[in-house]
Each structure stands twice: as C-alpha cells, then as structure tokens.
Design a protein around this motif. Sequence first.
Motif, short mmCIF file in Angstrom:
data_model
loop_
_atom_site.label_atom_id
_atom_site.label_comp_id
_atom_site.label_asym_id
_atom_site.label_seq_id
_atom_site.Cartn_x
_atom_site.Cartn_y
_atom_site.Cartn_z
N ASN A 96 50.25 110.10 94.81
CA ASN A 96 49.67 110.46 93.75
C ASN A 96 50.28 110.56 92.28
OD1 ASN A 96 50.56 112.87 94.27
ND2 ASN A 96 49.13 113.66 95.67
N ILE A 289 43.09 109.83 83.83
CA ILE A 289 44.16 109.73 85.26
C ILE A 289 44.60 110.92 85.32
CG2 ILE A 289 45.86 108.28 86.33
CD1 ILE A 289 45.30 106.07 84.63
N PRO A 290 44.41 111.61 86.32
CA PRO A 290 45.01 113.16 86.90
C PRO A 290 46.07 112.79 88.00
CG PRO A 290 42.81 112.97 88.01
CD PRO A 290 43.04 111.49 87.14
N SER A 291 47.17 113.54 87.77
CA SER A 291 48.05 113.54 88.98
C SER A 291 48.70 114.98 89.08
CB SER A 291 48.84 112.58 88.61
OG SER A 291 49.70 112.80 87.25
N LEU A 351 44.86 118.07 94.20
CA LEU A 351 44.51 116.72 93.63
C LEU A 351 43.10 116.52 93.55
CD1 LEU A 351 45.67 114.36 92.23
CD2 LEU A 351 45.69 113.13 94.32
N GLN A 352 42.32 116.71 94.71
CA GLN A 352 40.82 116.48 94.64
C GLN A 352 40.17 117.22 93.72
OE1 GLN A 352 38.97 116.31 98.54
NE2 GLN A 352 40.94 116.12 99.60
N THR A 355 40.80 116.11 90.17
CA THR A 355 39.81 114.87 89.95
C THR A 355 38.46 115.19 89.72
OG1 THR A 355 41.39 113.69 91.47
CG2 THR A 355 39.41 112.73 91.08
N VAL A 358 38.12 116.46 86.10
CA VAL A 358 38.42 115.38 85.14
C VAL A 358 37.02 114.64 85.04
CG1 VAL A 358 39.31 113.13 84.63
CG2 VAL A 358 40.87 115.19 85.13
N LYS A 359 36.26 114.39 86.12
CA LYS A 359 34.97 113.71 86.23
C LYS A 359 34.15 114.40 85.37
CE LYS A 359 31.83 111.73 89.58
NZ LYS A 359 31.38 111.57 90.69
N LYS A 362 35.20 114.44 81.47
CA LYS A 362 35.75 113.56 80.78
C LYS A 362 35.60 113.19 79.17
CE LYS A 362 35.85 108.52 81.20
NZ LYS A 362 34.97 107.13 81.81
N THR A 385 33.83 118.12 95.58
CA THR A 385 34.90 118.00 96.65
C THR A 385 34.51 118.42 98.01
OG1 THR A 385 35.62 120.53 95.96
CG2 THR A 385 36.53 118.56 94.62
#
Length: 487
Positions: A96, A289-291, A351-352, A355, A358-359, A362, A385
Amino acid sequence: MLKQNLQMRLGQKLAPQQIQLMKLIQLHTLEFEEELERELEENPALEKVTDENSEEEYSKTDEEYESEGNESIETDFDVDEYLYDDEPSYKTASSNYSADDEEFDNQSLLTEGQSLYDYLLEQIRLSNIDDEDLKIAEYIIGNLDTDGYLRREIKSIVDDLAFSQGIYTTIEKVTDILENYVQKLDPPGVGARDLRECLLLQIEKKVSSNPSIILAGNILRNQFEALANKHYNKILQKYDIEEEDLKDALDEISRLSPKVGGNFDTQTITINQEIIPDFVIQIKDNQVIPSLNNKNAPTLRVSEEYKEILTTYSHDKKSAEHKQAALFIKQKLDAAKWYIDAINQRQNTLLQTITAIVKLQKDYFLSGDEKNIKPMILKDVADITGFDISTISRVVKSKYADTPNGIVYLKNLFSDSLTNDDGEEVSTKEIKQHLQEAIDKENKRKPYTDDALVGILKEKGYNIARRTIAKYREQLNIPVARLRKEL
C-alpha cells in the motif's frame, strides 16, 4: 434462607491482545514509532529488517527454509513452528505504499531553558534587599503562576509566611515588597495581580516622551473597562483626541504581552515536535490515491539469534537449562508473532479507513476548498469499512494527512449536516466557512450583529437561527460584534 441456583449467561470480554490492538490503532505516527522502539527493547525476539536483509529473506525458497533443519522433540510446544514457519508471514511490509512516497523524519528538538522561577530568584538575590525581605520576596515568587501572575490573595500569603516560614509580617509589608521589588524584576509585568496591572507595568517601563505611549498608559490606568469593552467613543471624549491618536495608542497596547511568563520553560527541558502525517494523499489523473506514511512501521522479523538457541535446544533433549530457556523463548516468540500480526492489522485498519474517507470526501481532496467538505459522521465511514464506530474514532484521533493542499487534521473532515432551502444536505463546515467570510469582509467600524449574520446566510440559502449563528461563531473563536469593533 440461602439458595443455590445455576444460571447460564452470555458475556463478551476483550482479550488483552484486543485491548493492545485498540491502543495501537489510536496512536499517531510519532507515538507509534516510540511504541515500536519500546517493544523492540523489551522483546529481544523482535528485530528490524534492513533493506538488504529484507531482500535476502524474501529470496529464500521454501525448500531452503526446510533444509535448515527438521528435527523435533517432545515438549508442550512445537519448536519447529517458530524455527521454520514461512518467513514472509512475519513481514509488515505491504503493497500500500507508492514508490514515490516521501520520507518523513521523526524530528524532535530538545532545548534547555531556564524557568521563570529560577530567573526571578537569580535577580532578586542580586538586588539590594534585607535578608528577611528577601525571604518574603522569594516566597512571593514561589506563588507566581506560569504566566507570571500573582493570583493569590496577599492575606493568604501573610498567613502562610507565619505558619510555614515562621515569618510574622503584615499585608502592607508584603504588598510593599511585591510592588517595589518583585514587580521591578525582568520581564516587565511579572508579579501582576490582574491583566490591567500586567499591561500597566509594561507600559510604565517604557520611559518615553512619545505621546502614544503616554496616552496608552493613561488609558490602561483610568479607562481600562472602556478599552476592554471597546467603547472607543467614550475614550475619545474623555481625552478629547482624534481617532488617529487613539489608534496609535492602541497599537502600543497591542505590543504588550498578556502572559509575560510565556517565554520561559515551565520545566528545565521541553520537547518541540513537528507534526508527522500518518497518511499521504496523492492526486493522479483526477483520482485521489491514499496511502500510509511509510515511516509508520518498519519491517520486523523473528530474531535469528533466538532461532539458533531453539536449534541448539532441538539437538539437546535432556538439558534442563535448554528446556527452561526454550520455554522462555516460546513466550517471547508468541508475543513477537502476535505483535507483528497486530501491526499488520493496524495498518490494514488505517488504510481501509482513510480509503473510505477519501471516497466520501473526494471533491474536497481534489479542490482543497473546505466548502466542498460533505457532511460526514463516524457512522458513514463505519458503514463502508464494516468496522465499529469506536474503531473509526480511534483511527481518526490525532491523525493527520499530507495532501496536495497541505496538512489536514482528519477530525476536521467530520461534520453534521443541515438542509438548505433547496432541500440539499450541506456540511456545517460549509456554513461556518460562509460565516467566516462574511465576518472577514465586514466593516470593522460597524461589525455585523448575530441577527445581521442570520440575514446574510439566509440570502445564501441557509435558514439558520440566531442561536445557531452564535454557537458557530463561538466554535470559530470569533467574539461578539461589540468586541470586533475597530477604529
């Protein structure tokens, strides 16, 4: 009469490992790095993997692992489980992270500094003061708070001096020492009993014929209440001056410090730490793009030295010392194996969660405009999640994300919603943004009242009550109209 009954109940208790995992999840990057270092020190079965060793470990085949040894012994645990388990399962590296992730160093600065208390004692002991008066002055200094104020009553200090120091004095004597010795020390304003006295002590130290400084002193001395309430017309009439003269005097007052002790360390050593982002948000081809920050967790593995000890034990079945050592190692290996799994689970949870955020947000990440922040609560992220709301709360606690538009505090992305005149749900942050903009553009001579702000926001399509405006204004640390008034 006593009776015995059998009852069956269903209960749920968190295991120690689950509690530890929850603690790991809520740690931000700096705290997490410190926790890792502590665990590495306490558990010698854990060790970091360097880049070179990591590549070498991954290049090994299953046959090579198995060829290292295959003997086993009869005991209450399987030594081979720890000797020959598939090594990559211990790795915390995951896919990731992008190749161009930035390196964030854990930067901390240790600075030594003198406390306000020591600084004042050093000065008073060099002054020309009698021994008994010196003891009283030292006791007064000991009662100052970290901002340099004396907030205790003089009578209480007199009583304490009598009971604890055996010094019998009067209120007049202590007041005289405070005003003629302690309040003469540096920094100016120290030993003040309220804000007015603190500012006045500072302005009086500015020996000058400057009319602005003289006027500032008179205002603080005689018109402090009018100044605090920004009744400028009253001050103008009192001193028969022009607005420009008053503005110059107010500029002099604004340069004074309300907390003269703020520049001194409250402890001998202080630590200043920079914010290290926990997440990295990148924009590529209009995609967010998240990390995770790749400094969050190093690659860990089971210590090779401990493997060798277990190998020695596997060849010596009768040695009591080896058996006792192996049992100890088993406990450490159990803890190491669980800890690495917990780190992996933590990283996946983080991470989840990012994510999902971010969704939902956005548009905000693409534009960087806070007006595009959509209404979002913890339950929204939990629904995506599948995690519990409490888990999401722990994840976003004290976490920051590095975005193309700067560092963002994750908690600031959460807000309730209101319905506008078009029936659409809008974030309260969007409303606060419009409120802030309206106040920033107002005429400071005649600031908007809360009722006026209600009308302004209503024109923008937000039908909000006055008490709600007042609540949002307080949350933004914006004072009432009267206190926003300027010349």
